[in-house]
Design a protein around this motif. Structure first.
Motif, mmCIF file in Angstrom:
data_model
loop_
_atom_site.group_PDB
_atom_site.id
_atom_site.type_symbol
_atom_site.label_atom_id
_atom_site.label_comp_id
_atom_site.label_asym_id
_atom_site.label_seq_id
_atom_site.Cartn_x
_atom_site.Cartn_y
_atom_site.Cartn_z
ATOM 1 N N ALA A 1 0.378 -1.450 -0.221
ATOM 2 C CA ALA A 1 -0.513 0.036 0.166
ATOM 3 C C ALA A 1 0.813 1.833 -0.197
ATOM 4 C CB ALA A 1 -0.738 0.025 1.566
ATOM 5 N N ALA A 2 2.082 0.950 0.349
ATOM 6 C CA ALA A 2 2.998 2.474 0.232
ATOM 7 C C ALA A 2 3.128 2.950 -1.444
ATOM 8 C CB ALA A 2 4.209 2.095 0.879
ATOM 9 N N ARG A 3 3.015 2.285 -1.968
ATOM 10 C CA ARG A 3 2.847 2.959 -3.534
ATOM 11 C C ARG A 3 4.022 3.769 -3.646
ATOM 12 N NH1 ARG A 3 -0.457 0.205 -4.088
ATOM 13 N NH2 ARG A 3 -2.742 0.312 -4.933
ATOM 14 N N GLY A 4 5.802 2.880 -3.069
ATOM 15 C CA GLY A 4 6.911 4.216 -3.110
ATOM 16 C C GLY A 4 7.086 5.042 -1.941
ATOM 17 N N ASN A 5 6.565 4.900 -1.511
ATOM 18 C CA ASN A 5 6.429 5.897 0.097
ATOM 19 C C ASN A 5 7.400 5.342 0.343
ATOM 20 O OD1 ASN A 5 6.059 6.678 2.145
ATOM 21 N ND2 ASN A 5 4.607 8.270 1.828
ATOM 22 N N ARG A 6 8.690 6.058 0.626
ATOM 23 C CA ARG A 6 9.994 5.362 1.793
ATOM 24 C C ARG A 6 9.387 4.717 3.039
ATOM 25 N NH1 ARG A 6 14.898 9.181 2.213
ATOM 26 N NH2 ARG A 6 13.501 9.923 3.294
ATOM 27 N N TRP A 7 9.169 6.224 3.476
ATOM 28 C CA TRP A 7 8.897 5.987 5.156
ATOM 29 C C TRP A 7 7.780 4.541 5.544
ATOM 30 C CZ3 TRP A 7 11.827 7.264 8.487
ATOM 31 C CH2 TRP A 7 12.886 8.011 8.226
ATOM 32 N N LEU A 8 6.743 4.334 4.661
ATOM 33 C CA LEU A 8 5.614 2.818 4.483
ATOM 34 C C LEU A 8 6.021 2.212 4.553
ATOM 35 C CD1 LEU A 8 2.359 4.719 3.697
ATOM 36 C CD2 LEU A 8 3.376 4.634 5.698
ATOM 37 N N ARG A 9 7.246 1.702 3.557
ATOM 38 C CA ARG A 9 8.314 0.655 3.106
ATOM 39 C C ARG A 9 8.754 0.599 4.345
ATOM 40 N NH1 ARG A 9 10.207 0.263 -2.853
ATOM 41 N NH2 ARG A 9 8.082 0.208 -3.860
ATOM 42 N N VAL A 10 9.706 0.997 4.657
ATOM 43 C CA VAL A 10 10.028 1.226 6.826
ATOM 44 C C VAL A 10 8.805 0.418 7.342
ATOM 45 C CG1 VAL A 10 10.856 2.070 8.626
ATOM 46 C CG2 VAL A 10 11.819 3.133 6.190
ATOM 47 N N THR A 11 8.083 1.139 7.195
ATOM 48 C CA THR A 11 6.775 0.415 8.758
ATOM 49 C C THR A 11 6.814 -0.504 8.066
ATOM 50 O OG1 THR A 11 6.114 2.834 8.457
ATOM 51 C CG2 THR A 11 4.828 1.063 9.404
ATOM 52 N N GLY A 12 6.306 -1.009 6.951
ATOM 53 C CA GLY A 12 5.902 -2.503 6.592
ATOM 54 C C GLY A 12 7.119 -3.461 6.893
ATOM 55 N N ALA A 13 8.367 -3.070 6.053
ATOM 56 C CA ALA A 13 9.943 -3.704 6.220
ATOM 57 C C ALA A 13 9.503 -4.318 8.279
ATOM 58 C CB ALA A 13 10.660 -3.277 6.178
ATOM 59 N N LEU A 14 9.349 -2.857 9.003
ATOM 60 C CA LEU A 14 9.513 -4.056 10.388
ATOM 61 C C LEU A 14 8.147 -4.548 11.327
ATOM 62 C CD1 LEU A 14 10.069 0.392 11.391
ATOM 63 C CD2 LEU A 14 11.722 -1.293 12.432
ATOM 64 N N LEU A 15 6.888 -4.942 10.255
ATOM 65 C CA LEU A 15 6.471 -5.248 10.647
ATOM 66 C C LEU A 15 6.658 -6.769 10.334
ATOM 67 C CD1 LEU A 15 2.804 -2.827 9.874
ATOM 68 C CD2 LEU A 15 3.513 -3.897 11.909
ATOM 69 N N VAL A 16 7.211 -6.773 8.869
ATOM 70 C CA VAL A 16 7.343 -8.140 8.629
ATOM 71 C C VAL A 16 8.210 -8.890 9.769
ATOM 72 C CG1 VAL A 16 8.071 -9.423 7.021
ATOM 73 C CG2 VAL A 16 7.229 -8.504 6.687
ATOM 74 N N ALA A 17 9.510 -7.716 9.994
ATOM 75 C CA ALA A 17 10.606 -8.465 10.954
ATOM 76 C C ALA A 17 10.100 -8.741 12.771
ATOM 77 C CB ALA A 17 11.671 -7.334 11.183
ATOM 78 N N PHE A 18 9.307 -7.885 12.527
ATOM 79 C CA PHE A 18 8.830 -7.925 14.317
ATOM 80 C C PHE A 18 7.499 -9.261 14.035
ATOM 81 C CE2 PHE A 18 5.309 -8.358 17.649
ATOM 82 C CZ PHE A 18 5.350 -7.307 18.215
#
Length: 242
Positions: free
Chosen positions: A87-104
């Motif tokens: 859903a980030a559609r290239g939004n860097r900070w939202l991609r960071v959020t997604g990556a953190l959630l996956v890692a969590f």
């Protein structure tokens, strides 16, 4: 030069929405699994005064059930993270959020070998057992993950959501500190009044943030889909030029 509007296919949006809904699934199943089912399985357990971790402590009756619930919680968290990433559609900070959630979600499996020691098994004055040391370390790591997730999502979205995130962080830090004031009493064999309440407010604020983030991103997807049907509109996300 003409503008070419590049929008994801409807099927891609549907998949992203399903993944985002997994964040809500995680929160609902976490509350039901712990505070409804596991708490009912644990004789004498008091939600207001006892920690959530005591439900899965060494020798706890509900521990096998909660270990089984990881088969829902871990995939749901990872799926939610991928949904945020999509859903980030290239939004860097939202991609960071997604990556953190996956890692969590992936690292949540580390909790399995490090349950806290049940209250009745605590030896007052003895050194912390290895499982308790690991449990405390994972609690600190979880706090870092949660604050980083909330902070990165705030950076990626508008001011309204940033204000909400700031309020959420205040609640998490305040009630996390209140929980921490009672934690030493477990090792001392002393009562821990309101410890469970403090911790549940802390956890609840994070679970609510996940649900709000899912709704906000879901609505953004709907808005982009509506804009795609109006030839004169070009949404910020998913825009391409030639």
């Amino acid at each position: 030069m003409s503008q070419v509007r590049a929008y994801p296919a409807p099927g891609a949006d549907r998949l992203t929405k399903v993944l985002l809904a997994c964040g809500v699934l995680y929160g609902v199943s976490y509350v039901v699994g712990n505070d409804v089912i596991a708490a009912a399985m644990t004789r004498g357990y008091t939600r207001m005064d006892q920690a959530v971790s005591e439900l899965s402590a060494t020798g706890a009756a509900a521990r096998p059930f909660l270990i089984g619930m990881d088969a829902i919680w871990m995939p749901a968290m990872v799926a939610f993270g991928f949904g945020v990433w999509r859903a980030a559609r290239g939004n860097r900070w939202l991609r960071v959020t997604g990556a953190l959630l996956v890692a969590f979600g992936v690292t949540s499996l580390l909790w399995l070998p490090f349950p806290m020691t049940a209250r009745q098994d605590v030896v007052v004055g003895a050194a912390l057992a290895a499982n308790d040391v690991g449990h405390i370390g994972l609690t600190a790591l979880t706090a870092v993950f949660i604050l980083a997730e909330i902070g990165s999502s705030a950076a990626g979205l508008g001011w309204g959501f940033r204000i909400y995130c700031a309020a959420t962080v205040v609640v998490i830090l305040l009630f996390g500190a209140l929980t921490g004031t009672q934690a030493p009493n477990v090792a001392r064999g002393l009562p821990t009044p309101l410890m469970g309440f403090y911790e549940r407010v802390n956890i609840g604020a994070w679970l609510l943030w996940m649900a709000v983030l899912a709704v906000v991103l879901w609505r953004r997807l709907d808005a982009e889909g509506s804009a795609a049907l109006r030839p004169g509109d070009v949404p910020r996300a998913g825009r391409a030029t030639t």
